[in-house]
Design a protein around this motif. Structure first.
Motif, PDB file in Angstrom:
ATOM      1  N   MET A   5       0.818  -1.218   0.000  1.00 40.34           N
ATOM      2  CA  MET A   5       0.000   0.000   0.000  1.00 40.34           C
ATOM      3  C   MET A   5       0.852   1.269   0.000  1.00 40.34           C
ATOM      4  O   MET A   5       0.356   2.348  -0.309  1.00 40.34           O
ATOM      5  CB  MET A   5      -0.951   0.002   1.203  1.00 40.34           C
ATOM      6  CG  MET A   5      -2.012  -1.078   1.150  1.00 40.34           C
ATOM      7  SD  MET A   5      -3.157  -0.880  -0.220  1.00 40.34           S
ATOM      8  CE  MET A   5      -4.138   0.483   0.380  1.00 40.34           C
ATOM      9  N   ARG A   6       2.123   1.161   0.291  1.00 40.51           N
ATOM     10  CA  ARG A   6       3.015   2.331   0.297  1.00 40.51           C
ATOM     11  C   ARG A   6       3.341   2.827  -1.110  1.00 40.51           C
ATOM     12  O   ARG A   6       3.876   3.912  -1.274  1.00 40.51           O
ATOM     13  CB  ARG A   6       4.322   1.994   1.014  1.00 40.51           C
ATOM     14  CG  ARG A   6       4.159   1.675   2.472  1.00 40.51           C
ATOM     15  CD  ARG A   6       5.496   1.301   3.074  1.00 40.51           C
ATOM     16  NE  ARG A   6       5.336   0.842   4.441  1.00 40.51           N
ATOM     17  CZ  ARG A   6       6.290   0.246   5.126  1.00 40.51           C
ATOM     18  NH1 ARG A   6       7.480   0.037   4.584  1.00 40.51           N
ATOM     19  NH2 ARG A   6       6.076  -0.155   6.366  1.00 40.51           N
ATOM     20  N   TYR A   7       3.038   2.017  -2.124  1.00 30.00           N
ATOM     21  CA  TYR A   7       3.390   2.338  -3.501  1.00 30.00           C
ATOM     22  C   TYR A   7       2.150   2.788  -4.269  1.00 30.00           C
ATOM     23  O   TYR A   7       1.057   2.290  -4.025  1.00 30.00           O
ATOM     24  CB  TYR A   7       4.027   1.114  -4.178  1.00 30.00           C
ATOM     25  CG  TYR A   7       5.314   0.713  -3.503  1.00 30.00           C
ATOM     26  CD1 TYR A   7       6.530   1.220  -3.923  1.00 30.00           C
ATOM     27  CD2 TYR A   7       5.302  -0.150  -2.401  1.00 30.00           C
ATOM     28  CE1 TYR A   7       7.715   0.867  -3.288  1.00 30.00           C
ATOM     29  CE2 TYR A   7       6.485  -0.498  -1.759  1.00 30.00           C
ATOM     30  CZ  TYR A   7       7.676   0.014  -2.205  1.00 30.00           C
ATOM     31  OH  TYR A   7       8.836  -0.316  -1.563  1.00 30.00           O
ATOM     32  N   ASP A   8       2.355   3.707  -5.218  1.00 29.90           N
ATOM     33  CA  ASP A   8       1.209   4.144  -6.022  1.00 29.90           C
ATOM     34  C   ASP A   8       0.958   3.129  -7.148  1.00 29.90           C
ATOM     35  O   ASP A   8       1.733   2.191  -7.347  1.00 29.90           O
ATOM     36  CB  ASP A   8       1.405   5.567  -6.555  1.00 29.90           C
ATOM     37  CG  ASP A   8       2.534   5.712  -7.562  1.00 29.90           C
ATOM     38  OD1 ASP A   8       2.767   4.784  -8.359  1.00 29.90           O
ATOM     39  OD2 ASP A   8       3.176   6.785  -7.561  1.00 29.90           O
ATOM     40  N   GLU A   9      -0.144   3.347  -7.878  1.00 24.31           N
ATOM     41  CA  GLU A   9      -0.563   2.387  -8.891  1.00 24.31           C
ATOM     42  C   GLU A   9       0.500   2.177  -9.972  1.00 24.31           C
ATOM     43  O   GLU A   9       0.713   1.047 -10.429  1.00 24.31           O
ATOM     44  CB  GLU A   9      -1.879   2.825  -9.548  1.00 24.31           C
ATOM     45  CG  GLU A   9      -3.079   2.746  -8.628  1.00 24.31           C
ATOM     46  CD  GLU A   9      -3.254   4.010  -7.770  1.00 24.31           C
ATOM     47  OE1 GLU A   9      -2.450   4.973  -7.900  1.00 24.31           O
ATOM     48  OE2 GLU A   9      -4.181   4.031  -6.954  1.00 24.31           O
ATOM     49  N   SER A  42       2.372  -1.303 -10.787  1.00 29.86           N
ATOM     50  CA  SER A  42       2.309  -1.886 -12.123  1.00 29.86           C
ATOM     51  C   SER A  42       3.693  -2.344 -12.583  1.00 29.86           C
ATOM     52  O   SER A  42       3.848  -3.434 -13.144  1.00 29.86           O
ATOM     53  CB  SER A  42       1.724  -0.871 -13.107  1.00 29.86           C
ATOM     54  OG  SER A  42       1.683  -1.413 -14.397  1.00 29.86           O
ATOM     55  N   VAL A  43       4.707  -1.528 -12.333  1.00 28.77           N
ATOM     56  CA  VAL A  43       6.081  -1.904 -12.690  1.00 28.77           C
ATOM     57  C   VAL A  43       6.531  -3.101 -11.856  1.00 28.77           C
ATOM     58  O   VAL A  43       7.124  -4.053 -12.382  1.00 28.77           O
ATOM     59  CB  VAL A  43       7.050  -0.704 -12.507  1.00 28.77           C
ATOM     60  CG1 VAL A  43       8.502  -1.146 -12.644  1.00 28.77           C
ATOM     61  CG2 VAL A  43       6.725   0.406 -13.489  1.00 28.77           C
ATOM     62  N   ILE A  44       6.240  -3.073 -10.565  1.00 31.37           N
ATOM     63  CA  ILE A  44       6.618  -4.190  -9.690  1.00 31.37           C
ATOM     64  C   ILE A  44       5.933  -5.468 -10.151  1.00 31.37           C
ATOM     65  O   ILE A  44       6.571  -6.528 -10.235  1.00 31.37           O
ATOM     66  CB  ILE A  44       6.276  -3.872  -8.217  1.00 31.37           C
ATOM     67  CG1 ILE A  44       7.137  -2.713  -7.713  1.00 31.37           C
ATOM     68  CG2 ILE A  44       6.444  -5.114  -7.344  1.00 31.37           C
ATOM     69  CD1 ILE A  44       6.654  -2.111  -6.395  1.00 31.37           C
ATOM     70  N   GLU A  45       4.655  -5.389 -10.473  1.00 28.96           N
ATOM     71  CA  GLU A  45       3.916  -6.566 -10.940  1.00 28.96           C
ATOM     72  C   GLU A  45       4.529  -7.117 -12.224  1.00 28.96           C
ATOM     73  O   GLU A  45       4.744  -8.329 -12.349  1.00 28.96           O
ATOM     74  CB  GLU A  45       2.452  -6.193 -11.181  1.00 28.96           C
ATOM     75  CG  GLU A  45       1.621  -7.324 -11.734  1.00 28.96           C
ATOM     76  CD  GLU A  45       0.212  -6.909 -12.104  1.00 28.96           C
ATOM     77  OE1 GLU A  45      -0.617  -7.809 -12.292  1.00 28.96           O
ATOM     78  OE2 GLU A  45      -0.069  -5.683 -12.211  1.00 28.96           O
ATOM     79  N   ARG A  46       4.811  -6.240 -13.174  1.00 23.22           N
ATOM     80  CA  ARG A  46       5.407  -6.679 -14.441  1.00 23.22           C
ATOM     81  C   ARG A  46       6.763  -7.343 -14.202  1.00 23.22           C
ATOM     82  O   ARG A  46       7.058  -8.404 -14.740  1.00 23.22           O
ATOM     83  CB  ARG A  46       5.543  -5.493 -15.400  1.00 23.22           C
ATOM     84  CG  ARG A  46       5.936  -5.925 -16.805  1.00 23.22           C
ATOM     85  CD  ARG A  46       6.025  -4.755 -17.761  1.00 23.22           C
ATOM     86  NE  ARG A  46       7.347  -4.148 -17.594  1.00 23.22           N
ATOM     87  CZ  ARG A  46       7.588  -2.854 -17.437  1.00 23.22           C
ATOM     88  NH1 ARG A  46       6.609  -1.993 -17.415  1.00 23.22           N
ATOM     89  NH2 ARG A  46       8.815  -2.409 -17.305  1.00 23.22           N
ATOM     90  N   PHE A  47       7.578  -6.723 -13.354  1.00 22.39           N
ATOM     91  CA  PHE A  47       8.894  -7.279 -13.036  1.00 22.39           C
ATOM     92  C   PHE A  47       8.767  -8.662 -12.411  1.00 22.39           C
ATOM     93  O   PHE A  47       9.438  -9.618 -12.819  1.00 22.39           O
ATOM     94  CB  PHE A  47       9.652  -6.327 -12.100  1.00 22.39           C
ATOM     95  CG  PHE A  47      10.949  -6.899 -11.597  1.00 22.39           C
ATOM     96  CD1 PHE A  47      12.057  -6.956 -12.412  1.00 22.39           C
ATOM     97  CD2 PHE A  47      11.054  -7.384 -10.298  1.00 22.39           C
ATOM     98  CE1 PHE A  47      13.265  -7.489 -11.964  1.00 22.39           C
ATOM     99  CE2 PHE A  47      12.242  -7.920  -9.842  1.00 22.39           C
ATOM    100  CZ  PHE A  47      13.346  -7.968 -10.672  1.00 22.39           C
ATOM    101  N   LEU A  48       7.892  -8.794 -11.413  1.00 23.95           N
ATOM    102  CA  LEU A  48       7.745 -10.083 -10.736  1.00 23.95           C
ATOM    103  C   LEU A  48       7.176 -11.149 -11.668  1.00 23.95           C
ATOM    104  O   LEU A  48       7.603 -12.308 -11.621  1.00 23.95           O
ATOM    105  CB  LEU A  48       6.883  -9.923  -9.483  1.00 23.95           C
ATOM    106  CG  LEU A  48       7.514  -9.102  -8.364  1.00 23.95           C
ATOM    107  CD1 LEU A  48       6.512  -8.883  -7.233  1.00 23.95           C
ATOM    108  CD2 LEU A  48       8.794  -9.735  -7.854  1.00 23.95           C
TER     109      LEU A  48
END
Length: 158
Positions: free
Chosen positions: A133-137, A141-147
């Motif tokens: 929740m500390r990160y914005d959308e 999105s970048v974190i999700e794509r990376f993972l």
């Protein structure tokens, strides 16, 4: 082909190395969490992995067949049958008729298994959600794509 230890040279390569080191730390933490969970629930790792699949698919409102479990865990149908027999006998899952295919079966969590899973795992899920929740959308999105990309590289589909 001889494998040599990679030595980062540029600032970008050093940043990549820090990310890879962080991934290793997350992997170690997840391993300890899952190990503790299997001990708390008195199950083996494969049983816990099956329960995690069922929890995730339940949240996605997707049914799970024995074949889905076998494919996810990469185990034989015979091993899946033994796994499901254990989970049924321990009161964690039920086999039910498939809602649209009269020949098929689906596997569902019991209320007791769901409560036990969240009793053991819920606090950690809340802590992980608090971090996310500390990160914005756009960051998420970048974190999700990376993972997702990383998961695909580590565990390519067969």
């Amino acid at each position: 082909m001889k494998s040599e230890r990679w030595q980062p040279q540029t600032n970008h390569e050093h940043a990549v190395m820090r990310v890879l080191t962080s991934i290793r730390a997350v992997s170690d933490a997840m391993e300890r969490m899952h190990s503790g969970m299997k001990d708390d629930m008195d199950m083996n790792a494969t049983d816990v992995a099956a329960l995690r699949l069922l929890i995730i698919r339940e949240r996605q409102e997707q049914s799970v067949s024995p074949r889905d479990i076998a494919r996810h865990l990469r185990i034989s149908t015979a091993s899946t049958t033994k796994l499901l027999d254990r989970l049924v006998d321990s009161g964690h899952v039920e086999r039910r008729p498939h809602p649209t295919d009269r020949r098929g079966r689906v596997v569902v969590l019991t209320d007791g298994a769901r409560h036990a899973f969240f009793r053991v795992f819920g606090e950690r899920l809340r802590a992980m959600r608090t971090i996310a929740m500390r990160y914005d959308e756009s960051e998420l999105s970048v974190i999700e794509r990376f993972l997702d990309d990383l998961s695909g590289a580590m565990d390519p589909p067969e």
